[in-house]
Design a protein around this motif. Structure first.
Motif, mmCIF file in Angstrom:
data_model
loop_
_atom_site.group_PDB
_atom_site.id
_atom_site.type_symbol
_atom_site.label_atom_id
_atom_site.label_comp_id
_atom_site.label_asym_id
_atom_site.label_seq_id
_atom_site.Cartn_x
_atom_site.Cartn_y
_atom_site.Cartn_z
ATOM 1 N N GLY A 84 0.842 -1.189 0.000
ATOM 2 C CA GLY A 84 0.000 0.000 0.000
ATOM 3 C C GLY A 84 0.879 1.242 0.000
ATOM 4 O O GLY A 84 2.086 1.174 0.205
ATOM 5 N N THR A 85 0.265 2.387 -0.225
ATOM 6 C CA THR A 85 1.024 3.633 -0.312
ATOM 7 C C THR A 85 1.833 3.896 0.943
ATOM 8 O O THR A 85 3.031 4.144 0.885
ATOM 9 C CB THR A 85 0.074 4.817 -0.573
ATOM 10 N N ALA A 86 1.193 3.852 2.088
ATOM 11 C CA ALA A 86 1.894 4.158 3.334
ATOM 12 C C ALA A 86 2.985 3.140 3.621
ATOM 13 O O ALA A 86 4.069 3.500 4.079
ATOM 14 C CB ALA A 86 0.910 4.240 4.500
ATOM 15 N N GLY A 87 2.728 1.879 3.344
ATOM 16 C CA GLY A 87 3.737 0.847 3.601
ATOM 17 C C GLY A 87 5.010 1.077 2.816
ATOM 18 O O GLY A 87 6.116 0.976 3.345
ATOM 19 N N ALA A 88 4.871 1.412 1.542
ATOM 20 C CA ALA A 88 6.041 1.685 0.709
ATOM 21 C C ALA A 88 6.784 2.920 1.222
ATOM 22 O O ALA A 88 8.019 2.935 1.264
ATOM 23 C CB ALA A 88 5.628 1.880 -0.742
#
Length: 188
Positions: A84-88
């Motif tokens: 996901g965006t935040a994970g990356a």
């Protein structure tokens, strides 16, 4: 300022016409969407680019390589498991700097990033979003803003709602690295 381009999604809504290439590599008038983005960034002096890849990411890395032929310095973060965006961003946070630009990899734009960055810095903001009016609100996140331009609510496209014409997230953001610490410390 570093730019992060999120180009790792599967593009499930467009799979019927482009299942063998990632959505950011779909050609428009003979050029991949991602190339339009990089050309605009380079014109604006934003040459330090990190591309987050995932599904069919080798198509992107083999086309852009290190970016020198496009006037940029491109590095990659490959998601072997979708984060996901935040994970990356959490995985890359040490290389992002104090403020960074975050762009969805499937949009075409031509904006004045100097003005956008200046606005972000003048307001000492944690997050600055580019937004635009939208007459078809069911394919984008809707934003409800107050008179000062501050976002008061964010309605995801998946949420059931009545028609609400306002602003949508254009997929171009500036984030302060401080936001990653604030998001990470939120209670579950």
């Amino acid at each position: 300022m570093k730019t992060v381009i999120m180009a790792g999604g599967k593009g499930t809504r467009i799979a019927q016409i482009a299942q063998d290439i990632p959505k950011p590599m779909i050609p428009i008038l003979g050029k991949p969407i991602l190339l339009y983005q990089i050309e605009c960034l380079v014109r604006e002096g934003l040459t330090d680019i990190l591309i987050v890849t995932g599904h069919l990411g080798e198509t992107i890395t083999s086309y852009f390589k290190d970016g020198k032929q496009f006037g940029a310095s491109i590095s990659y973060f490959n998601e072997t498991i979708p984060l996901g965006t935040a994970g990356a961003l959490f995985e890359c946070k040490d290389s992002l700097g104090d403020n960074f630009i975050l762009i969805n990899g499937d949009i075409i734009f031509d904006i004045n990033f100097s003005r956008f960055i200046d606005f972000h810095e003048r307001h000492n903001a944690l997050v600055t979003l580019a937004a635009h009016p939208n007459s078809h609100p069911y394919d984008s996140a809707l934003l409800a803003a107050d008179e000062s331009g501050s976002i008061r609510s964010w309605l995801n496209k998946e949420e059931k709602r009545l028609y609400y014409k306002n602003l949508v997230n254009a997929g171009i953001h500036i984030l302060s690295a401080d936001i990653l610490g604030k998001v990470h410390s939120l209670p579950a």
